[in-house]
Design a protein around this motif. Structure first.
Motif, PDB file in Angstrom:
ATOM      1  N   THR A 139       0.827  -1.209   0.000  1.00 19.99           N
ATOM      2  CA  THR A 139       0.000   0.000   0.000  1.00 19.99           C
ATOM      3  C   THR A 139       0.861   1.260   0.000  1.00 19.99           C
ATOM      4  OG1 THR A 139      -1.738  -1.160   1.222  1.00 19.99           O
ATOM      5  CG2 THR A 139      -1.838   1.250   1.190  1.00 19.99           C
ATOM      6  N   ASP A 140       1.855   1.313   0.892  1.00 17.43           N
ATOM      7  CA  ASP A 140       2.744   2.465   1.025  1.00 17.43           C
ATOM      8  C   ASP A 140       4.200   1.990   0.982  1.00 17.43           C
ATOM      9  OD1 ASP A 140       0.398   4.000   1.544  1.00 17.43           O
ATOM     10  OD2 ASP A 140       0.512   3.381   3.655  1.00 17.43           O
ATOM     11  N   THR A 141       5.118   2.943   0.815  1.00 23.83           N
ATOM     12  CA  THR A 141       6.552   2.630   0.793  1.00 23.83           C
ATOM     13  C   THR A 141       7.278   3.445   1.841  1.00 23.83           C
ATOM     14  OG1 THR A 141       6.644   1.998  -1.541  1.00 23.83           O
ATOM     15  CG2 THR A 141       8.682   2.790  -0.565  1.00 23.83           C
ATOM     16  N   LYS A 142       8.169   2.767   2.575  1.00 26.77           N
ATOM     17  CA  LYS A 142       9.046   3.447   3.521  1.00 26.77           C
ATOM     18  C   LYS A 142      10.458   3.500   2.942  1.00 26.77           C
ATOM     19  CE  LYS A 142       6.654   2.455   7.873  1.00 26.77           C
ATOM     20  NZ  LYS A 142       6.726   1.776   9.191  1.00 26.77           N
ATOM     21  N   ILE A 143      11.091   4.666   3.099  1.00 26.93           N
ATOM     22  CA  ILE A 143      12.474   4.870   2.679  1.00 26.93           C
ATOM     23  C   ILE A 143      13.297   5.205   3.904  1.00 26.93           C
ATOM     24  CG2 ILE A 143      14.046   6.286   1.299  1.00 26.93           C
ATOM     25  CD1 ILE A 143      11.701   6.822  -0.607  1.00 26.93           C
ATOM     26  N   LEU A 144      14.393   4.479   4.107  1.00 26.40           N
ATOM     27  CA  LEU A 144      15.365   4.817   5.148  1.00 26.40           C
ATOM     28  C   LEU A 144      16.506   5.566   4.485  1.00 26.40           C
ATOM     29  CD1 LEU A 144      13.729   2.606   6.660  1.00 26.40           C
ATOM     30  CD2 LEU A 144      15.878   1.920   7.751  1.00 26.40           C
ATOM     31  N   THR A 145      16.838   6.742   5.028  1.00 27.99           N
ATOM     32  CA  THR A 145      17.880   7.559   4.423  1.00 27.99           C
ATOM     33  C   THR A 145      18.635   8.343   5.481  1.00 27.99           C
ATOM     34  OG1 THR A 145      18.328   9.351   2.832  1.00 27.99           O
ATOM     35  CG2 THR A 145      16.239   9.433   4.021  1.00 27.99           C
ATOM     36  N   TYR A 146      19.881   8.684   5.183  1.00 30.29           N
ATOM     37  CA  TYR A 146      20.706   9.494   6.071  1.00 30.29           C
ATOM     38  C   TYR A 146      20.686  10.969   5.681  1.00 30.29           C
ATOM     39  CZ  TYR A 146      22.795   5.259   8.084  1.00 30.29           C
ATOM     40  OH  TYR A 146      23.009   4.066   8.735  1.00 30.29           O
ATOM     41  N   HIS A 147      19.919  11.325   4.662  1.00 33.51           N
ATOM     42  CA  HIS A 147      19.900  12.695   4.164  1.00 33.51           C
ATOM     43  C   HIS A 147      18.482  13.130   3.861  1.00 33.51           C
ATOM     44  CE1 HIS A 147      23.710  10.774   2.871  1.00 33.51           C
ATOM     45  NE2 HIS A 147      24.259  11.929   3.213  1.00 33.51           N
ATOM     46  N   PHE A 148      18.264  14.418   3.839  1.00 30.48           N
ATOM     47  CA  PHE A 148      17.037  14.978   3.307  1.00 30.48           C
ATOM     48  C   PHE A 148      17.320  15.503   1.911  1.00 30.48           C
ATOM     49  CE2 PHE A 148      14.783  16.098   7.556  1.00 30.48           C
ATOM     50  CZ  PHE A 148      14.253  14.817   7.606  1.00 30.48           C
ATOM     51  N   THR A 149      16.520  15.081   0.953  1.00 28.08           N
ATOM     52  CA  THR A 149      16.656  15.524  -0.426  1.00 28.08           C
ATOM     53  C   THR A 149      15.309  15.330  -1.107  1.00 28.08           C
ATOM     54  OG1 THR A 149      17.967  15.314  -2.433  1.00 28.08           O
ATOM     55  CG2 THR A 149      17.487  13.286  -1.266  1.00 28.08           C
ATOM     56  N   SER A 150      15.303  15.098  -2.415  1.00 28.12           N
ATOM     57  CA  SER A 150      14.063  14.862  -3.152  1.00 28.12           C
ATOM     58  C   SER A 150      13.864  13.363  -3.348  1.00 28.12           C
ATOM     59  CB  SER A 150      14.111  15.555  -4.519  1.00 28.12           C
ATOM     60  OG  SER A 150      14.284  16.948  -4.356  1.00 28.12           O
ATOM     61  N   PHE A 151      12.660  12.901  -3.100  1.00 33.36           N
ATOM     62  CA  PHE A 151      12.310  11.497  -3.269  1.00 33.36           C
ATOM     63  C   PHE A 151      11.028  11.411  -4.088  1.00 33.36           C
ATOM     64  CE2 PHE A 151      14.688  11.849   0.674  1.00 33.36           C
ATOM     65  CZ  PHE A 151      15.612  10.819   0.571  1.00 33.36           C
ATOM     66  N   GLY A 152      10.845  10.295  -4.749  1.00 36.73           N
ATOM     67  CA  GLY A 152       9.625  10.159  -5.531  1.00 36.73           C
ATOM     68  C   GLY A 152       9.428   8.757  -6.062  1.00 36.73           C
ATOM     69  N   SER A 153       8.246   8.540  -6.613  1.00 37.95           N
ATOM     70  CA  SER A 153       7.918   7.254  -7.218  1.00 37.95           C
ATOM     71  C   SER A 153       8.449   7.210  -8.643  1.00 37.95           C
ATOM     72  CB  SER A 153       6.400   7.046  -7.220  1.00 37.95           C
ATOM     73  OG  SER A 153       5.749   8.089  -7.942  1.00 37.95           O
ATOM     74  N   LEU A 154       8.806   6.012  -9.093  1.00 36.15           N
ATOM     75  CA  LEU A 154       9.263   5.785 -10.454  1.00 36.15           C
ATOM     76  C   LEU A 154       8.327   4.783 -11.115  1.00 36.15           C
ATOM     77  CD1 LEU A 154      13.119   5.443  -9.856  1.00 36.15           C
ATOM     78  CD2 LEU A 154      11.873   7.466 -10.649  1.00 36.15           C
ATOM     79  N   LEU A 155       7.887   5.103 -12.312  1.00 35.99           N
ATOM     80  CA  LEU A 155       6.967   4.234 -13.038  1.00 35.99           C
ATOM     81  C   LEU A 155       7.746   3.365 -14.013  1.00 35.99           C
ATOM     82  CD1 LEU A 155       4.118   6.792 -13.828  1.00 35.99           C
ATOM     83  CD2 LEU A 155       4.332   5.261 -11.863  1.00 35.99           C
ATOM     84  N   ASP A 156       7.558   2.072 -13.899  1.00 33.44           N
ATOM     85  CA  ASP A 156       8.223   1.124 -14.788  1.00 33.44           C
ATOM     86  C   ASP A 156       7.632   1.249 -16.185  1.00 33.44           C
ATOM     87  OD1 ASP A 156       9.428  -1.013 -16.017  1.00 33.44           O
ATOM     88  OD2 ASP A 156       8.347  -2.554 -14.910  1.00 33.44           O
ATOM     89  N   THR A 157       8.475   1.489 -17.182  1.00 33.14           N
ATOM     90  CA  THR A 157       8.027   1.590 -18.573  1.00 33.14           C
ATOM     91  C   THR A 157       8.636   0.507 -19.446  1.00 33.14           C
ATOM     92  OG1 THR A 157       9.825   3.139 -19.142  1.00 33.14           O
ATOM     93  CG2 THR A 157       7.750   4.093 -18.375  1.00 33.14           C
ATOM     94  N   LEU A 158       9.397  -0.404 -18.853  1.00 34.83           N
ATOM     95  CA  LEU A 158      10.092  -1.435 -19.623  1.00 34.83           C
ATOM     96  C   LEU A 158       9.194  -2.660 -19.764  1.00 34.83           C
ATOM     97  CD1 LEU A 158      12.838  -2.032 -20.963  1.00 34.83           C
ATOM     98  CD2 LEU A 158      13.526  -3.134 -18.824  1.00 34.83           C
ATOM     99  N   ALA A 159       8.917  -3.047 -20.990  1.00 41.19           N
ATOM    100  CA  ALA A 159       8.052  -4.198 -21.236  1.00 41.19           C
ATOM    101  C   ALA A 159       8.762  -5.492 -20.847  1.00 41.19           C
ATOM    102  CB  ALA A 159       7.651  -4.254 -22.707  1.00 41.19           C
ATOM    103  N   PRO A 160       8.022  -6.477 -20.355  1.00 39.69           N
ATOM    104  CA  PRO A 160       8.638  -7.764 -20.042  1.00 39.69           C
ATOM    105  C   PRO A 160       8.970  -8.529 -21.319  1.00 39.69           C
ATOM    106  CG  PRO A 160       6.263  -7.904 -19.781  1.00 39.69           C
ATOM    107  CD  PRO A 160       6.576  -6.460 -20.088  1.00 39.69           C
TER     108      PRO A 160
END
Length: 400
Positions: free
Chosen positions: A194-215
Motif C-alpha cells: 500500500t505504502d513505501t518506507k524509505i530509510l535515508t541518512y539525508h534529506f533531499t528529493s524522493f519520488g515514485s518511479l513508473l516502470d516503462t520497460l516491457a517484459p
C-alpha cells in the motif's frame, strides 16, 4: 558516501512572524495549518508529533534552540504526519546542518522538483517530495524514515544540482513496521503493498518511479492439435520473472484484433500452457500470446498458426512471428494487429508442420509466391527455343 545538497530553488525562505509560530503542548503535539506554519522545538528531551494540515504552505520545524553554534545537535524523536509524506527522526539522532544553517527544517513539500531524467526503463511518477533546508545539506547519524503514501512500485531520489533520478535498489531488511538495513550514507526501501518506507541518512528529493520497460515475451511457443481429445494445446516458457500475467488471444486470420472478444485466457506466469477445446475440423486458427508485468507494460504478441486436419490426424502449429508491443483494444484501443515481424519466428522453437504445409526454412513459400511468374516465363521461353531447334534440325540448318 555521497552527499546531497538541497538546491535553493526547491525552497523559499520566509520571515515567520510570531503569530505564525506554535510550540508543542505538554504531550508533545503540535499542528501546522494555513495560519500557523512553523512549530518551534527547544526541549531536546520532549518527543514531538507534528500534524501538518492539508494545504499548509511551506510548513517548517524550528530546531535552532536544540542545535549548537557548530550546526549540530541531538534531536528528540520528531514525527511529521502529512498527506504528502510522513517522516520519523528517531530519538537521539544527531543532526548536522551546513555552515550558517538557521536550524529550520522544511517539512515535506509535494511536487518539487518537477521533471528530471528518470533512470532507464522508468518515468518519474506522480509522487515527488522535497524536504530539508535551503541552506544546504542536512545529514543524520541514524537513518530517518520517510513514508510515501500510495506508492508500491519503484522509488528513487534526485540529488541537488542534478536532473538525474536514481532508483533506490536496496531493499530494507527487518519488517515494514520496523525496517532496517540502510547502507551507510545511502538508502533502502520497503513497501507493504500500500505504502513505501524509505530509510535515508539525508534529506533531499524522493519520488515514485513508473516502470516503462516491457517484459520479455514467451519463449518456445508451440501448438498441437490432439485428435483424441479434439483440442489444441498451446505451451510456452515464461522465464522473465517480471511477468505477472499471460494473455492468450484467438482469431481466424493473422490480422485479428486483440480485445475482450478475442481473449480466450488470462493466467499467471507459472501457468505455461493453455488448452483450447472450442475448435472445428478444417478451420485455421491464429493464437497471439502476450505477457504483462505488474506495471501493466505488455510485450509484443507471439503469433502461431494451426489448421485442424480433416483426416483425423494430429497437427502442430507454425510460428508467424512477433507483433509490435501494444495493449489490447479493451485497454488502449490502439492495436491494429498488422505489425508482424516474421524474422522473430526464428528465435523460438516449437514450430512444425500444419496439414498441407511443408516443414522448412519459411523462405521457400515466400520465394515461389514472389517469383512464380518469372519462373513460368523462363520455362515457356526454354520450351520455345527447344521447338525452334528441333525444327531447324529437321530442315538441315543446324548440325547435331
Amino acid at each position: 558516501c555521497y552527499i546531497f545538497s538541497v538546491p535553493v530553488a526547491h525552497f523559499t525562505k520566509y520571515k515567520i512572524d510570531d503569530a505564525a509560530k506554535t510550540t508543542p503542548n505538554v504531550s508533545g503535539e503540535a499542528t501546522l495549518s494555513g495560519e500557523t506554519t512553523q512549530v518551534v522545538l527547544d526541549d531536546p528531551n520532549q518527543n514531538v508529533t507534528v500534524e501538518v494540515a492539508s494545504g499548509t504552505q511551506d510548513p517548517t520545524i524550528d530546531v535552532s534552540g536544540i542545535i549548537g553554534v557548530d550546526g549540530t545537535g541531538v534531536l528528540p524523536e520528531i514525527v511529521i504526519n502529512s498527506d504528502v509524506a510522513d517522516v520519523v527522526i528517531p530519538d537521539g539522532t544527531t543532526v548536522t546542518g551546513p555552515a550558517g544553517w538557521d536550524g529550520i527544517i522544511s517539512a515535506p513539500t509535494s511536487g518539487t522538483p518537477s521533471g528530471g531524467n528518470a533512470p532507464a526503463g522508468f518515468a518519474v511518477g506522480d509522487t515527488v517530495i522535497t524536504l530539508g533546508s535551503p541552506d544546504g545539506t542536512i545529514t543524520f547519524d541514524t537513518p530517518v524514515v520517510i513514508t510515501l503514501p500510495g506508492v508500491t512500485g519503484a522509488v528513487g531520489y534526485r540529488p541537488a544540482g542534478s536532473s538525474q533520478w536514481t532508483e533506490i535498489t536496496n531493499v530494507c531488511t527487518g519488517t515494514y513496521e520496523s525496517p532496517t538495513g540502510a547502507p551507510a550514507g545511502g538508502e533502502c526501501a520497503i513497501n507493504n503493498g500500500t505504502d513505501t518506507k524509505i530509510l535515508t541518512y539525508h534529506f533531499t528529493s524522493f519520488g515514485s518511479l513508473l516502470d516503462t520497460l516491457a517484459p520479455d515475451g514467451v519463449k518456445n511457443l508451440g501448438a498441437k492439435y490432439r485428435p483424441d481429445t479434439k483440442d489444441v494445446k498451446l505451451s510456452w516458457d515464461a522465464k522473465d520473472k517480471t511477468i505477472e500475467k499471460v494473455y492468450v488471444y484467438r482469431g481466424t486470420n493473422k490480422n485479428f484484433v486483440k480485445d475482450n472478444d478475442s481473449r480466450v485466457s488470462k493466467q499467471k506466469r507459472q501457468d505455461e500452457s493453455f488448452t483450447d477445446s472450442d475448435v472445428e475440423i478444417g478451420k485455421t486458427y491464429f493464437y497471439k500470446i502476450v505477457t504483462e508485468d505488474a506495471a501493466g507494460n505488455q510485450s509484443g504478441a507471439k503469433v502461431i498458426k494451426i489448421t485442424i486436419p480433416t483426416n483425423g490426424k494430429a497437427a502442430v502449429g507454425v510460428l508467424q512471428g512477433t507483433e509490435s508491443a501494444s495493449k489490447d483494444n479493451a485497454t488502449s484501443g490502439n492495436d491494429n494487429g498488422n505489425a508482424i515481424n516474421t524474422a522473430n519466428a526464428s528465435n523460438d522453437s516449437g514450430s512444425g508442420a500444419v496439414l498441407g504445409e511443408t516443414v522448412g526454412s519459411g523462405n521457400q513459400a515466400g520465394f515461389w509466391s514472389s517469383n512464380w511468374k518469372w519462373i513460368l516465363v523462363v520455362i515457356v521461353a526454354g520450351a520455345g527455343i527447344l521447338v525452334w531447334r528441333k525444327r531447324k534440325q529437321g530442315s538441315g540448318n543446324i548440325t547435331k
